[in-house]
Each structure stands twice: as C-alpha cells, then as structure tokens.
Design an enzyme around this catalytic site. Sequence first.
Site, mmCIF file in Angstrom:
data_model
loop_
_atom_site.group_PDB
_atom_site.id
_atom_site.type_symbol
_atom_site.label_atom_id
_atom_site.label_comp_id
_atom_site.label_asym_id
_atom_site.label_seq_id
_atom_site.Cartn_x
_atom_site.Cartn_y
_atom_site.Cartn_z
ATOM 1 N N GLU A 128 0.732 -1.184 0.065
ATOM 2 C CA GLU A 128 -0.012 -0.058 0.104
ATOM 3 C C GLU A 128 0.843 1.307 0.182
ATOM 4 O O GLU A 128 0.328 2.233 -0.675
ATOM 5 C CB GLU A 128 -1.074 -0.021 1.201
ATOM 6 C CG GLU A 128 -2.091 -1.015 1.201
ATOM 7 C CD GLU A 128 -3.184 -0.423 0.259
ATOM 8 O OE1 GLU A 128 -2.863 -0.531 -1.101
ATOM 9 O OE2 GLU A 128 -4.366 -0.236 0.720
ATOM 10 N N THR A 180 -5.647 7.400 -5.273
ATOM 11 C CA THR A 180 -5.465 7.479 -4.045
ATOM 12 C C THR A 180 -4.703 8.485 -3.602
ATOM 13 O O THR A 180 -4.835 9.379 -2.704
ATOM 14 C CB THR A 180 -5.066 6.270 -3.369
ATOM 15 O OG1 THR A 180 -5.953 5.068 -3.677
ATOM 16 C CG2 THR A 180 -5.104 6.344 -1.844
#
Length: 307
Positions: A128, A180
């Site tokens: 991530e 994101t």
Amino acid sequence: MKKIKLQVPATVANLVCGFDILGMAIHEPFDEMELRLLETPEIIIKHTDGFGLPEEPSQNVAGVVLLKIQEHLQLKNGFEVIINKKIKPGSGLGSSAASAAGTAVGANELLGNILSKEELVYFAMFGEELASGVKHADNIAPCIYGGITLVKSSDPVDIIPLNSPDLWVTAVHPQVEVKTSDARQILKKTLLLKDAIEQWGNIAGLVAGIQKNDFGLIGRSLNDVIVEPVRSILIPKFNEVKEKSLELGALGGGISGSGPSIFMLSEKEETAQNIAKMMKSAYDEINIESFVYVSKINPSGIKVIED
C-alpha cells in the site's frame, strides 16, 4: 505445498466516517492470483490482466511484499506470482490492497502458515505504501480477516474484527480514475474541533451499530463531515446517486475508499438491486460506463481455491 491459487476480494475502506480505520470485504469483484514457491531466491511477477502494471518486483505491489517477507524470514526460496486483476486499479475498491494482501496470504500458505494475521497485515502494508505513499490497513485488514475490521493502530499493527451485519452492499464503479495519492493530497490539513467531535460521534455510533446489529444506528452514523465533502467533487453524480439511494431505502453509504466507486448498505436484496439499477442508469445518462456489484458482506475475505 508448492503452488496455491486464491480469490482475493474487493474491499470498501473508510465506511464513510472511519477514514483509514474501518474497512469491509465484499464478494465481487475479486482478483485471481496464483503463487508458486521457487527453490531459487528470485521473485517473478506476471500480470495477465492488461492494466500495464510494472512487473519489476521492487516496483510492483506484490513484489514489494514478497521482498519484505523474504528479507524478514531470511528465505533462500523465491516466489512466482501470476495476477489476473479484476479489481481495476484506481477504482476505490482496494485493488492495490488485494494484490498486497493476496500475496502475503499466499506466501504464508506456501511457507506453512508461519506468520500471524497481524504480521500479514504488516507486510501487506508495504504494498500500500508503494501504491499510495502511505502505509494504511483499512483495505488490507478486511481482505485478510474478512468481514468488517477496525484498525486500532497500524504501528504497531492492532486489528479488531467486528461483527458482520446481515446487510446487502451495492457498489458502483464509474469508469473514471481517482488515484489514492491524489485523493489524499486534496484533504484539509487542519480541522475544526466541532467537526472532529461530530466525526468521532459518527465513528463510535457506527461501530456500536455494527456490533449491536442496530441498523437504525448504522444508518444515522454513516455521515462524514471531513473527507467526503472534499473528495465527492472528484466523482461525477455523487450527490445525486447518494440522495436517490436513500430515497430507495438504503441505510446509507458514500465514497468507497478514495473513489470513484460509491457504496450503499441496504437491509433487503430487493432494495440493493433497485439501487444498482438506479446507479447504472445515472451514469448511462452522462455516457460514463459503469460496473455495479451487489453482494452480502464477505465474512471470510481471501479464499484459497486450490493448493
């Protein structure tokens, strides 16, 4: 065990008010992954999905996870990973988390399950970090644990599995991209105390509602006064879709992760299906292709389909 195949589900992060701390696994869409244990220490990444993601291990979400596991355990073995992504990158449905979590779980299975779930979350967060610049576990945790999870802390990792209410999830993915990293950059750096207090109340109410199966409390708590007002401007027709979903009987919902996907929770399948039709129609009206998914909350997360 030398080879394993996995179905790795999409996830809905934040659950409206729980930015970076709440997440939920759903049944569709899901990625398909195959991992093989190698006798040599090399890491091989292959994509069969056509999204053009890098296959160099240090630049690939799955590759970074394996490199960290390999380093930590001082492995002489390597891994080959074949990924067929059905969760589109930039969808807000946990695409990077699926690659990272699936890789961690698959590698652990091949190694005889020597790592705990907390350790799997820890290693998956490196993926991530590569994808978004931040180590966060709100997608990772439900993918690995299943159901709904609360990230009490990501450093050290402290994950609290919550109850999985008998609710239906409708998610629409309009085919526009919201990265994101970009969605994080537009967030406010400071907050008003009154907004923080309202947000804390919503988070506490949502967790209490989930644990008590109190659908009314869940609905009243699905409100975000901090992130959604800023991020929603990046998503075409967001306000219209949300308002019409509530009119059709949804308990509530909002942006899935960083968007552009939108999710809604409903008590009945009929309501969820009606919302799905409305969502599709809303984006058809402005000539934006969309994919709509209807499922229950996924209580088990990653599924081993062959070993």
